[in-house]
Every structure is written in C-alpha cells, then in structure tokens.
Motif scaffolding. Structure first.
Motif, PDB file in Angstrom:
ATOM      1  N   PRO A 133       0.817  -1.222   0.000  1.00 19.06           N
ATOM      2  CA  PRO A 133       0.000   0.000   0.000  1.00 19.06           C
ATOM      3  C   PRO A 133       0.846   1.267   0.000  1.00 19.06           C
ATOM      4  O   PRO A 133       1.858   1.365   0.699  1.00 19.06           O
ATOM      5  N   GLY A 134       0.447   2.219  -0.814  1.00 24.71           N
ATOM      6  CA  GLY A 134       1.074   3.529  -0.805  1.00 24.71           C
ATOM      7  C   GLY A 134       2.382   3.646  -1.537  1.00 24.71           C
ATOM      8  O   GLY A 134       3.079   4.650  -1.395  1.00 24.71           O
ATOM      9  N   MET A 135       2.743   2.648  -2.371  1.00 22.05           N
ATOM     10  CA  MET A 135       4.051   2.705  -3.014  1.00 22.05           C
ATOM     11  C   MET A 135       4.057   3.560  -4.280  1.00 22.05           C
ATOM     12  O   MET A 135       5.127   3.970  -4.738  1.00 22.05           O
ATOM     13  N   LEU A 136       2.895   3.826  -4.861  1.00 23.18           N
ATOM     14  CA  LEU A 136       2.833   4.573  -6.115  1.00 23.18           C
ATOM     15  C   LEU A 136       2.347   6.002  -5.854  1.00 23.18           C
ATOM     16  O   LEU A 136       1.556   6.238  -4.935  1.00 23.18           O
ATOM     17  N   PRO A 137       2.846   6.938  -6.688  1.00 20.67           N
ATOM     18  CA  PRO A 137       3.719   6.795  -7.860  1.00 20.67           C
ATOM     19  C   PRO A 137       5.183   6.630  -7.448  1.00 20.67           C
ATOM     20  O   PRO A 137       5.590   7.105  -6.386  1.00 20.67           O
ATOM     21  N   MET A 138       5.939   5.978  -8.308  1.00 15.06           N
ATOM     22  CA  MET A 138       7.345   5.738  -8.000  1.00 15.06           C
ATOM     23  C   MET A 138       8.148   5.598  -9.283  1.00 15.06           C
ATOM     24  O   MET A 138       7.595   5.384 -10.364  1.00 15.06           O
ATOM     25  N   ILE A 139       9.449   5.722  -9.144  1.00 13.62           N
ATOM     26  CA  ILE A 139      10.375   5.566 -10.263  1.00 13.62           C
ATOM     27  C   ILE A 139      11.070   4.225 -10.106  1.00 13.62           C
ATOM     28  O   ILE A 139      11.635   3.931  -9.054  1.00 13.62           O
ATOM     29  N   LEU A 140      11.016   3.404 -11.143  1.00 14.78           N
ATOM     30  CA  LEU A 140      11.674   2.101 -11.112  1.00 14.78           C
ATOM     31  C   LEU A 140      13.187   2.256 -11.323  1.00 14.78           C
ATOM     32  O   LEU A 140      13.670   3.297 -11.743  1.00 14.78           O
ATOM     33  N   GLY A 141      13.897   1.151 -11.066  1.00  9.44           N
ATOM     34  CA  GLY A 141      15.328   1.098 -11.342  1.00  9.44           C
ATOM     35  C   GLY A 141      16.173   1.218 -10.095  1.00  9.44           C
ATOM     36  O   GLY A 141      16.118   2.228  -9.397  1.00  9.44           O
ATOM     37  N   HIS A 142      16.939   0.174  -9.797  1.00 18.02           N
ATOM     38  CA  HIS A 142      17.832   0.201  -8.625  1.00 18.02           C
ATOM     39  C   HIS A 142      19.216  -0.342  -8.960  1.00 18.02           C
ATOM     40  O   HIS A 142      19.995  -0.642  -8.075  1.00 18.02           O
ATOM     41  N   GLU A 143      19.501  -0.501 -10.256  1.00 18.97           N
ATOM     42  CA  GLU A 143      20.853  -0.828 -10.719  1.00 18.97           C
ATOM     43  C   GLU A 143      21.292   0.315 -11.637  1.00 18.97           C
ATOM     44  O   GLU A 143      20.845   0.401 -12.774  1.00 18.97           O
ATOM     45  N   MET A 144      22.134   1.200 -11.133  1.00 16.67           N
ATOM     46  CA  MET A 144      22.453   2.378 -11.939  1.00 16.67           C
ATOM     47  C   MET A 144      23.828   2.947 -11.609  1.00 16.67           C
ATOM     48  O   MET A 144      24.393   2.680 -10.560  1.00 16.67           O
ATOM     49  N   VAL A 145      24.300   3.767 -12.539  1.00 18.51           N
ATOM     50  CA  VAL A 145      25.593   4.441 -12.439  1.00 18.51           C
ATOM     51  C   VAL A 145      25.377   5.883 -12.845  1.00 18.51           C
ATOM     52  O   VAL A 145      24.551   6.174 -13.730  1.00 18.51           O
ATOM     53  N   LYS A 183      32.822  -1.367 -17.083  1.00 14.60           N
ATOM     54  CA  LYS A 183      31.861  -0.644 -17.912  1.00 14.60           C
ATOM     55  C   LYS A 183      30.613  -0.256 -17.120  1.00 14.60           C
ATOM     56  O   LYS A 183      30.281  -0.879 -16.120  1.00 14.60           O
ATOM     57  N   ASP A 184      29.914   0.753 -17.629  1.00 11.68           N
ATOM     58  CA  ASP A 184      28.686   1.201 -16.983  1.00 11.68           C
ATOM     59  C   ASP A 184      27.684   0.064 -16.805  1.00 11.68           C
ATOM     60  O   ASP A 184      27.057  -0.065 -15.750  1.00 11.68           O
ATOM     61  N   THR A 185      27.492  -0.735 -17.847  1.00  9.13           N
ATOM     62  CA  THR A 185      26.503  -1.812 -17.759  1.00  9.13           C
ATOM     63  C   THR A 185      26.904  -2.828 -16.688  1.00  9.13           C
ATOM     64  O   THR A 185      26.066  -3.286 -15.905  1.00  9.13           O
ATOM     65  N   TRP A 186      28.172  -3.175 -16.645  1.00  7.81           N
ATOM     66  CA  TRP A 186      28.639  -4.137 -15.642  1.00  7.81           C
ATOM     67  C   TRP A 186      28.464  -3.567 -14.235  1.00  7.81           C
ATOM     68  O   TRP A 186      28.010  -4.267 -13.325  1.00  7.81           O
ATOM     69  N   ALA A 187      28.850  -2.301 -14.069  1.00  5.10           N
ATOM     70  CA  ALA A 187      28.753  -1.674 -12.751  1.00  5.10           C
ATOM     71  C   ALA A 187      27.298  -1.551 -12.311  1.00  5.10           C
ATOM     72  O   ALA A 187      26.990  -1.679 -11.121  1.00  5.10           O
ATOM     73  N   SER A 188      26.402  -1.286 -13.255  1.00  7.16           N
ATOM     74  CA  SER A 188      24.983  -1.215 -12.913  1.00  7.16           C
ATOM     75  C   SER A 188      24.470  -2.568 -12.450  1.00  7.16           C
ATOM     76  O   SER A 188      23.814  -2.680 -11.410  1.00  7.16           O
ATOM     77  N   MET A 189      24.783  -3.609 -13.205  1.00  6.84           N
ATOM     78  CA  MET A 189      24.358  -4.953 -12.831  1.00  6.84           C
ATOM     79  C   MET A 189      24.931  -5.366 -11.483  1.00  6.84           C
ATOM     80  O   MET A 189      24.289  -6.087 -10.707  1.00  6.84           O
ATOM     81  N   ALA A 190      26.122  -4.884 -11.176  1.00  8.98           N
ATOM     82  CA  ALA A 190      26.733  -5.190  -9.882  1.00  8.98           C
ATOM     83  C   ALA A 190      25.901  -4.654  -8.730  1.00  8.98           C
ATOM     84  O   ALA A 190      25.943  -5.181  -7.614  1.00  8.98           O
ATOM     85  N   GLY A 191      25.102  -3.603  -8.994  1.00  8.99           N
ATOM     86  CA  GLY A 191      24.332  -2.963  -7.952  1.00  8.99           C
ATOM     87  C   GLY A 191      23.222  -3.801  -7.366  1.00  8.99           C
ATOM     88  O   GLY A 191      22.728  -3.497  -6.274  1.00  8.99           O
ATOM     89  N   CYS A 192      22.794  -4.854  -8.057  1.00  8.82           N
ATOM     90  CA  CYS A 192      21.805  -5.767  -7.468  1.00  8.82           C
ATOM     91  C   CYS A 192      22.048  -7.195  -7.912  1.00  8.82           C
ATOM     92  O   CYS A 192      22.382  -8.050  -7.111  1.00  8.82           O
ATOM     93  N   ALA A 193      21.869  -7.480  -9.204  1.00 12.11           N
ATOM     94  CA  ALA A 193      21.917  -8.861  -9.680  1.00 12.11           C
ATOM     95  C   ALA A 193      23.234  -9.550  -9.333  1.00 12.11           C
ATOM     96  O   ALA A 193      23.242 -10.644  -8.747  1.00 12.11           O
ATOM     97  N   ALA A 194      24.354  -8.928  -9.674  1.00 12.83           N
ATOM     98  CA  ALA A 194      25.649  -9.582  -9.455  1.00 12.83           C
ATOM     99  C   ALA A 194      25.977  -9.697  -7.974  1.00 12.83           C
ATOM    100  O   ALA A 194      26.470 -10.731  -7.512  1.00 12.83           O
ATOM    101  N   LYS A 195      25.702  -8.649  -7.202  1.00 11.38           N
ATOM    102  CA  LYS A 195      26.027  -8.723  -5.773  1.00 11.38           C
ATOM    103  C   LYS A 195      25.135  -9.738  -5.066  1.00 11.38           C
ATOM    104  O   LYS A 195      25.568 -10.406  -4.116  1.00 11.38           O
ATOM    105  N   THR A 196      23.890  -9.886  -5.529  1.00 12.86           N
ATOM    106  CA  THR A 196      22.991 -10.881  -4.942  1.00 12.86           C
ATOM    107  C   THR A 196      23.533 -12.286  -5.145  1.00 12.86           C
ATOM    108  O   THR A 196      23.528 -13.114  -4.234  1.00 12.86           O
ATOM    109  N   VAL A 197      24.026 -12.555  -6.345  1.00 11.80           N
ATOM    110  CA  VAL A 197      24.571 -13.882  -6.661  1.00 11.80           C
ATOM    111  C   VAL A 197      25.840 -14.144  -5.849  1.00 11.80           C
ATOM    112  O   VAL A 197      26.012 -15.231  -5.273  1.00 11.80           O
ATOM    113  N   LEU A 198      26.738 -13.166  -5.791  1.00 12.32           N
ATOM    114  CA  LEU A 198      27.984 -13.379  -5.061  1.00 12.32           C
ATOM    115  C   LEU A 198      27.728 -13.595  -3.569  1.00 12.32           C
ATOM    116  O   LEU A 198      28.403 -14.405  -2.929  1.00 12.32           O
ATOM    117  N   ARG A 199      26.763 -12.891  -3.000  1.00  9.71           N
ATOM    118  CA  ARG A 199      26.426 -13.116  -1.596  1.00  9.71           C
ATOM    119  C   ARG A 199      25.895 -14.535  -1.399  1.00  9.71           C
ATOM    120  O   ARG A 199      26.201 -15.189  -0.401  1.00  9.71           O
TER     121      ARG A 199
END
Length: 369
Positions: free
Chosen positions: A59-71, A158-174
């Motif tokens: 409840p109450g999460m919208l409106p919002m901006i998506l995206g949590h892997e970024m540089v 690279k930007d794309t790699w660093a962005s992916m590191a922000g969630c997907a890659a760090k989640t896997v490594l953990r």
C-alpha cells in the motif's frame, strides 16, 4: 555549485500500465553525505518487472520511479561526502551506490548486517511525489541519500557491468558466500536462466565447479547459459519430474553438491531437495514472490542437507561484484547479457520485453532521446 531542481523521469503510476514521462522535483539543497548524479546507465532487474506487474506491491508505493541498478556522474555534492572506502568524492566522479541503511538499528549495530537494516531504503521504495522524490534509475538525475553506500568506480568496469553489480551480481555473489563457496570439482545446479541464473552459472564455472547444470527456460536463455559456462542444461518445460531425473542422470545418480534457487517458482524447493546430493547445500535466493510448494522435511533430514537463505546483498557484496567484473573482464562475453541502450521514452517497451523474456538485461541511458 549549480544544482538541478528537477528531473525527467519514467514514473510508474499504476501496475501493469505504461510508465509516464514526468518532470519530478529534486531536493533544493544537498545534505552532508549526499550527492546528485546525472545517470549514465540503468539496467533493469527482475524486481523492477515484478513491481511493474504488481506481483510485488504494498500500500502507498505509487507513484514511483523504477530502477535500482544504476551508475551516474556527480553533478552536486553535500559537505563531507565520501565513498564507502573513505575516498573523497568530487563533481564529475563516476559512482555507483547500494541502498541506504540507518546504521542505528539492531540489524546494523548488533547483527552488523546491512541487509537486515529495519530502515533499508531502495530507490524503488521512494514515492516520486514525496521528498527526496527521485532516488531511482529511470530518471535523468537521482538524489543519492546520505545513508546510501557509495563507490567510486574503476574506469575499466563498464557502466553496464557496474549497474548490474548494484543488485543482480552482488545478490549472486552473496549467495555463493552464504553457501561457503564452490568446492573445486563439485557439482552445481543453478535453478533459473534469467540474468541472475546466467551470472550464477558463470560464477560457478569460474570458481572451479566440476559440473555446472543450469535448469530453466526458454531455449535461448539455456543457450546463453552454455556460453557462460554451463556444462549441461535442463529445460523445465519437460516438467519437474523430468528435470530432477535429468539432473540425477547428469550427476551419475549422486545429485548436486550445491543448488542455488535463482528462479523463485513455487516448485523450486521440492525440486532442489530431490536433486540434492547427500549432505548437499540448497541456497534460497530467488523466492521473493509466490508461496512455494511443500518440501519434505524428512528428506532434508535424511540427506542431511544444509538449507541457507540469502537476501540480496550489501555494500561489501557490491564492492566484490565490481572487483569480480574487473578481475574476469576478459573471461566471458559479459556484454551479451545487455541489450542496446535506449532513452527514457523507450523504458516502458523495455519493461514489457523483459516481462515476456524478450531480453535478459535491458539498458536505459537517460541521456538518449
């Protein structure tokens, strides 16, 4: 110092509907420890798709901006802002950042686990009509809060790699860390062939697993998993029983020493327990959505299995993900994971494409039209 007072952003106003391009305010002052960045790259994550579709909502999460892997590149700084390693930051620096933590709660101070912070703040937990408004990735500018752990990024990542590191890659490594790593020569099963599953396949391969088996769908994702180190793949379209039978066949009837759930489907638990070798380890990483099918506790007991939960990742995992890409830059075709970058006006189309498995990792460059 010139501070941008607003930003163009792709805003989610209703689940399952097109994102709305809006002008969103930014804070008029930058707090000590904070920064405003001009975003150069945002990679979409499965969580973004779940939020967009309404699979993940509250409840109450919208409106919002998506995206949590970024540089982004710093355009304004608060007093005394440094990165997580104590390095002073300056306007023009390229940084990534992990979600904010409070540093005061039980999770932060007693457990010393940022992922257990009771006030943990992702960009996608921030309403776009409440200050500080824009903290997420589908925007031209983002406000990086004082509590967000920032990292000055090495130029060779690279930007794309660093962005992916922000969630997907760090989640896997953990998850691998929580499992105790990969024993050289062992048998590893990765459940799921999305971005996380393919990356986990690569990590298992590079870590010295003897056999890496990726279980998932569709066929093109399984083909990608092979390019990232899978010795064998199993198509879940044939059903749970056949998937288990194939894994047992591929492991000479012994089962897998390590199984990682990066799929989140209801059937992953029973399948993992059935595929596991005696005294194997099952790491639950991807099951954030639907309630899972029942698991026979007697089988866990009889096989003496270790079942481990792993939740996302923290700044330490993020740092290690950046270093992983730096160390293994030339070992696998990482760029194949990412689509050609598009501007914010195409963000809705990219979200829709990912929701139907049309792309592994969509890339938004807010500087583009």
């Amino acid at each position: 110092m010139t501070i941008p007072l607003s930003t163009r952003a792709a805003v989610l106003t209703a689940h399952g509907e097109a994102l709305s391009l809006q002008e969103v305010p930014l804070p008029t002052t930058v707090e000590p420890g904070a920064a405003i960045v001009r975003l150069t790259c945002t990679t979409l994550c499965g969580t973004d798709i779940e939020i967009w579709s309404g699979t993940m909502t509250f409840p109450g999460m919208l409106p919002m901006i998506l995206g949590h892997e970024m540089v982004g590149e710093i355009v304004a700084l608060g007093e005394g802002t440094s990165d997580a390693l104590g390095r002073a930051l300056h306007v023009g620096d390229r940084i990534g950042w992990s979600e904010s933590t409070c540093g005061e709660c039980f999770g932060c101070t007693v457990l010393r686990q940022p992922v257990a912070c009771s006030k943990r703040g992702y960009g996608f937990l921030q309403r776009s009509d409440v200050a500080p408004f824009a903290t997420a990735g589908l925007a031209e500018y983002a406000y990086v809060t004082p509590g967000a752990a920032k990292l000055l990024l090495p130029t060779e990542v690279k930007d794309t790699w660093a962005s992916m590191a922000g969630c997907a890659a760090k989640t896997v490594l953990r998850a691998f860390d929580r499992a105790g790593g990969v024993r050289p020569g062992s048998r590893v099963v990765v459940q799921g062939s999305g971005a996380l599953g393919i990356f986990a396949t690569a990590v298992a391969h590079l870590s010295g697993a003897g056999t890496v088996i990726t279980v998932g769908a569709p066929a093109d994702r399984l083909a990608a998993a092979r390019r990232f180190g899978a010795d064998a793949v199993v198509d879940i379209a044939d059903g749970s029983e056949e998937s288990v039978r194939r894994v047992l066949e591929l492991t000479d009837g012994q089962g897998a020493d390590l199984i990682l759930d990066l799929a989140g489907a209801p059937s992953v638990g029973p399948e993992a327990v059935a595929m596991a070798a005696q005294r194997g380890t099952f790491v639950v990483v991807g099951s954030t959505g639907p309630v899972g099918d029942p698991i026979a506790l007697s089988t866990i007991m009889g096989k003496e299995l270790t079942v481990v939960g792993s939740l996302n990742g923290d700044i330490a995992d993020y740092y290690r993900a950046i270093e992983f890409f730096r160390s293994f830059a030339g070992r696998l075709p990482w760029d194949e994971l990412f689509s050609e970058p598009v501007g914010l006006s195409h963000a809705s189309a990219k979200v829709a494409a990912m929701s139907t498995f049309g792309e592994i990792k969509a890339v938004i460059d807010p500087r583009l039209a």
